[in-house]
Scaffold this motif. Structure first.
Motif, PDB file in Angstrom:
ATOM      1  N   SER A 235      10.745  -4.241   2.591  1.00 55.72           N
ATOM      2  CA  SER A 235      10.667  -2.857   2.121  1.00 55.72           C
ATOM      3  C   SER A 235      10.097  -2.752   0.725  1.00 55.72           C
ATOM      4  O   SER A 235       9.586  -1.716   0.342  1.00 55.72           O
ATOM      5  CB  SER A 235      12.059  -2.209   2.153  1.00 55.72           C
ATOM      6  N   THR A 236      10.173  -3.831  -0.055  1.00 48.76           N
ATOM      7  CA  THR A 236       9.677  -3.769  -1.430  1.00 48.76           C
ATOM      8  C   THR A 236       8.436  -4.600  -1.652  1.00 48.76           C
ATOM      9  O   THR A 236       7.742  -4.414  -2.641  1.00 48.76           O
ATOM     10  CB  THR A 236      10.755  -4.265  -2.407  1.00 48.76           C
TER      11      THR A 236
ATOM     12  N   THR B  61       5.734  -2.253  -1.717  1.00 49.22           N
ATOM     13  CA  THR B  61       6.054  -0.992  -2.370  1.00 49.22           C
ATOM     14  C   THR B  61       4.957  -0.604  -3.354  1.00 49.22           C
ATOM     15  O   THR B  61       4.406  -1.438  -4.071  1.00 49.22           O
ATOM     16  CB  THR B  61       7.396  -1.109  -3.118  1.00 49.22           C
TER      17      THR B  61
ATOM     18  N   SER C 280      15.595   2.310  -4.970  1.00 48.42           N
ATOM     19  CA  SER C 280      14.826   3.545  -5.170  1.00 48.42           C
ATOM     20  C   SER C 280      15.036   4.191  -6.528  1.00 48.42           C
ATOM     21  O   SER C 280      14.228   5.033  -6.935  1.00 48.42           O
ATOM     22  CB  SER C 280      15.182   4.565  -4.081  1.00 48.42           C
TER      23      SER C 280
ATOM     24  N   THR D 165      11.581   5.783  -6.413  1.00 49.98           N
ATOM     25  CA  THR D 165      10.727   5.358  -5.304  1.00 49.98           C
ATOM     26  C   THR D 165      11.190   6.103  -4.061  1.00 49.98           C
ATOM     27  O   THR D 165      12.203   5.748  -3.444  1.00 49.98           O
ATOM     28  CB  THR D 165      10.815   3.840  -5.092  1.00 49.98           C
ATOM     29  N   LEU D 166      10.449   7.138  -3.696  1.00 56.34           N
ATOM     30  CA  LEU D 166      10.824   7.971  -2.561  1.00 56.34           C
ATOM     31  C   LEU D 166      10.693   7.199  -1.253  1.00 56.34           C
ATOM     32  O   LEU D 166      11.507   7.330  -0.339  1.00 56.34           O
ATOM     33  CB  LEU D 166       9.962   9.232  -2.527  1.00 56.34           C
ATOM     34  N   SER D 167       9.653   6.372  -1.166  1.00 53.39           N
ATOM     35  CA  SER D 167       9.440   5.482  -0.024  1.00 53.39           C
ATOM     36  C   SER D 167       8.550   4.353  -0.512  1.00 53.39           C
ATOM     37  O   SER D 167       8.138   4.333  -1.674  1.00 53.39           O
ATOM     38  CB  SER D 167       8.776   6.222   1.135  1.00 53.39           C
ATOM     39  N   LYS D 168       8.230   3.399   0.346  1.00 54.11           N
ATOM     40  CA  LYS D 168       7.365   2.312  -0.100  1.00 54.11           C
ATOM     41  C   LYS D 168       5.937   2.790  -0.357  1.00 54.11           C
ATOM     42  O   LYS D 168       5.129   2.054  -0.915  1.00 54.11           O
ATOM     43  CB  LYS D 168       7.357   1.177   0.916  1.00 54.11           C
ATOM     44  N   ASP D 169       5.654   4.057   0.013  1.00 54.98           N
ATOM     45  CA  ASP D 169       4.312   4.609  -0.199  1.00 54.98           C
ATOM     46  C   ASP D 169       4.237   5.627  -1.333  1.00 54.98           C
ATOM     47  O   ASP D 169       3.143   6.056  -1.686  1.00 54.98           O
ATOM     48  CB  ASP D 169       3.811   5.276   1.088  1.00 54.98           C
TER      49      ASP D 169
ATOM     50  N   TYR E 269       0.722   6.979  -4.948  1.00 53.13           N
ATOM     51  CA  TYR E 269       0.819   7.188  -3.513  1.00 53.13           C
ATOM     52  C   TYR E 269      -0.077   6.174  -2.806  1.00 53.13           C
ATOM     53  O   TYR E 269      -1.263   6.039  -3.128  1.00 53.13           O
ATOM     54  CB  TYR E 269       0.388   8.603  -3.146  1.00 53.13           C
TER      55      TYR E 269
END
Length: 715
Positions: free
Chosen positions: A98-99, A102, A386, A429-433, A461
């Motif tokens: 997940s990271t 990121t 996050s 960090t809202l998401s990995k993107d 982004y």
């Protein structure tokens, strides 16, 4: 009674018995993981890993408990252990899915570091780039956003002057980052790249943690614990050098010293300089590191004693003007970075800089002294993958005094500057993107009794697997330049506002970066005459702008043994400041700048060969024979440099470098006479390099237990 005493003794011994838990944390490739958190779940007992991944701590707990190990970019490991018997164990962490991918905010930032996800340069690039001559600034000038100002040798970033860039060593400021130099002769950075493990260089939109910089910050981080003891000996055409590293169980000490003397080089390759005494300097640096259970203490010190004496041609005087300079400089800092309870980290730092110049001129003597202090405290916590919070405070203090002595009178100038700042920054960090960074910085200038609160915002982004779009915005302030404050102490802060949009693509050791920016200046210092002096009217009524695009392509993949990068910058900038009568492009800015850097390993010759070519379009200058201000331009600038390192054996290297192989007749600008001649024309002279070509030869010998170790990475 004795039975009770015996029972009490055994109870206390049982409760207070200390069990040691120790081991090493590594990744799947057995590489050590530094600053991993290791702790017993449900207790306050734990430690942070050192540079080699090792950890050790004591606990009064017994039996079977859960040990947790966590590190940024890795999955947390949960291990059931027997507390009494868990010693010297290897713990392997797996990279977090997940990271690992990121998104990283790249706007305005270049990094050099093998462990950095956003690294643009590797640490050895600083010293293997042909033409850099082992100078950190020399290597950075091949990156987009920089300006080649050969008569200065300092960092000029995106239309900003050199004093708009602040330098930090291990998180604390360096007030005097450049060595001694004469007018129109380039200065060098004071710091050897050999002691630094990583560099972060920002061309704008940087963190709220850093202030007192309008355009850029340069962050230098010294190495942590070395892996072995070694000695390096250098014999060069310009001097000699010696460095040594000693390592103990929990501490290490490294020193690096050098003596430079241009007189022998002047005999071999005369320069267009009338030396009375060519440049000489004795300099040194040292770093002491001490590992504690939960942190690392570093103490860094650097000194430089330099002198030069020359005669320079001045078009406004008959004959030559003497300029003799003796400079003594010292910089020292101490910093501690460690872990606290509940996942908090603390950083504290303190620095002191001292510089004194004694200048002898035809018409008098000048002595100036500057003392600069910086104290900083920062707290940081990652609440989850996050959420991360950083906040802290710092204080700057500067004392400057100058005495000018001549036959008829003496003049004294001085100023004191006190600034206190606080900063806070939240990473989400809202998401990995998708990632955001929100920051704010507040400052108080005691001399002006003024307060400022400035926002800093950035985001990134991930628009594809290999491509990231980043943006940044921020307001930045800096005290008025020192050469103006000494005439008018109550000048207000200068201000700049940054807007940046960045695209970055990475794949298979290939990198492409494109960044557009808009920088707006406000409250720049102006004065009424042609030069700053007593009697002029100083105000903060100036303004300006700088807009442009920076491009970078780097490839370490397609051609075996070849690394190269290409950079290009376009800038449109104008400013009304100092004694300018109108807003124009300043003389240190070239509209177009490009660099090509190549490094190739030739196995048959046991050699690394590098070429660097730099090109700049002409820079503006003011010709008083013309009616319009600053409407002339110099011819274009170019410089082709070569670097060649030959391995005599695994620990001995002969290194050769040459600058301006094509012999280009570069001109930095022109000096005009103050008064016209009998025909009403102002005479001029070209400001050119001291020599069209420069070469360097050195012998480097490394002595260590590792017989294959050498200084190739440092050349």
């Amino acid at each position: 009674m004795k039975i009770l005493q015996i029972l009490f003794f055994f109870c206390v011994a049982s409760v207070c018995a200390q069990n040691t838990i120790s081991g090493k944390v590594v990744d799947s490739k057995s590489k050590p993981i530094e600053k991993a958190n290791v702790f017993l779940d449900g207790t306050y007992d734990g430690a942070t890993t050192a540079a080699d991944g090792s950890f050790s701590f004591e606990t009064t707990e017994t039996g079977t408990l859960v040990l947790k190990v966590s590190a940024l970019l890795y999955d947390t490991a949960t291990i059931s252990i027997d507390v009494q018997n868990f010693k010297n164990q290897i713990i392997i962490l797996t990279a977090s899915e997940s990271t690992l991918d990121t998104v990283v905010i790249n706007a305005g930032t270049f990094e050099a570091g093998d462990k950095s996800k956003s690294a643009v340069l590797k640490p050895l690039d600083i010293v293997t780039t042909a033409g850099s001559a082992g100078d950190i600034v020399g290597a950075l000038l091949t990156l987009p956003g920089t300006q080649t100002v050969g008569e200065s040798g300092r960092l000029f970033i995106r239309g900003g002057e050199a004093n708009e860039t602040q330098t930090f060593v291990d998180g604390v400021r360096v007030a005097q980052p450049y060595g001694a130099a004469a007018n129109n002769l380039p200065a060098r950075g004071r710091f050897s790249p050999f002691l630094f493990k990583g560099i972060s260089f920002s061309t704008g939109g940087y963190s709220a943690e850093y202030g007192e910089a309008l355009s850029s910050v340069l962050l230098l981080n010294t190495t942590d614990m070395p892996t072995e003891e070694q000695t390096d000996i250098s014999i060069m055409t310009v001097g000699v050098g010696l460095s040594n590293t000693q390592k103990w169980n929990k501490s290490a000490f490294t020193f690096n010293t050098s003596y430079t003397n241009l007189e022998p080089y002047q005999w071999i390759a005369p320069q267009d300089v009338d030396w009375n005494k060519p440049y000489q300097s004795l300099s040194g640096e040292a770093v002491y590191r001490r590992e504690f259970e939960n942190g690392l203490l570093k103490v860094y010190g650097a000194f430089d004693a330099a002198q030069l004496d020359l005669n320079q041609f001045d078009i406004n005087t008959s004959g030559l003007s003497r300029f003799a300079l003796k400079n003594d400089n010292f910089y020292g800092n101490a910093s501690y970075d460690g872990a606290l309870n509940n996942g908090w980290r603390i950083f504290s730092g303190l620095s002191f800089g001292y510089s004194t110049n004694k200048i002898d001129l035809n018409f008098g003597n000048v002595t100036n002294t500057e003392r600069a202090y910086h104290a900083k405290l920062r707290l940081k916590k990652r609440f989850s993958s996050s959420h991360k919070l950083t906040f802290g405070a710092e204080a700057f203090r500067t004392n400057f005094g100058e005495l000018f002595e001549e036959d008829t009178a003496d003049f004294k100038l001085r100023y004191e500057l006190d600034i206190v700042s606080a900063f806070a920054e939240y990473d989400y960090t809202l998401s990995k993107d998708l990632a955001f960074k929100f920051g704010v910085r507040g400052s108080r200038n005691a001399l002006l009794n003024s307060n400022f609160v400035d926002p800093r915002v950035s985001l990134a982004y991930k628009i594809s697997k290999n491509g990231t779009l980043s943006a940044a915005y921020g307001i930045f302030r800096q005290s008025a330049p020192a050469d103006l404050l000494k005439f008018e102490n109550r000048l207000g802060n200068e201000k700049s506002t940054h807007y940046l949009l960045n695209y970055e693509y990475r794949k298979n050791d290939q990198l492409f970066r494109a960044e557009v920016y808009d920088k707006e200046y406000d409250q720049l210092v102006t004065f009424s005459g042609n030069q700053a002096q007593f009697g002029e009217t100083f105000t903060n009524s100036g303004f300006g702008m700088a807009r442009g695009v920076d491009l970078l392509w780097r490839d370490n993949h397609n051609i075996k043994n070849l690394e190269y990068w290409v950079s290009y910058s376009y800038i449109d900038t104008e400013r009304l400041y100092r004694g300018f009568p109108s807003a124009v492009t300043p003389s240190f800015v070239a509209k177009h700048t490009a660099s090509i850097v190549t490094k190739y390993w030739v196995q048959a010759l046991k050699s690394q060969i590098g070429l660097t070519h730099t090109f700049n379009s002409g820079r503006p200058y003011n010709d008083p024979n013309e009616t319009a201000f600053m409407n002339q331009k110099t011819k274009y600038f170019q410089n082709l440099s070569l670097g060649w390192a030959y391995l005599m054996n695994p620990q001995m290297i002969i290194y050769f470098s040459a600058q301006n192989l094509l012999g280009a007749q570069n001109v930095f600008g022109y000096q005009f006479a103050n008064n016209p001649d009998e025909n009403g024309q102002y005479a001029r002279r070209a400001i050119r390099p001291a020599a069209d070509k420069f070469f360097f030869v050195g012998f480097f010998w490394t002595i260590s237990s590792d017989k294959s170790k050498n200084q190739l990475d440092n050349l």
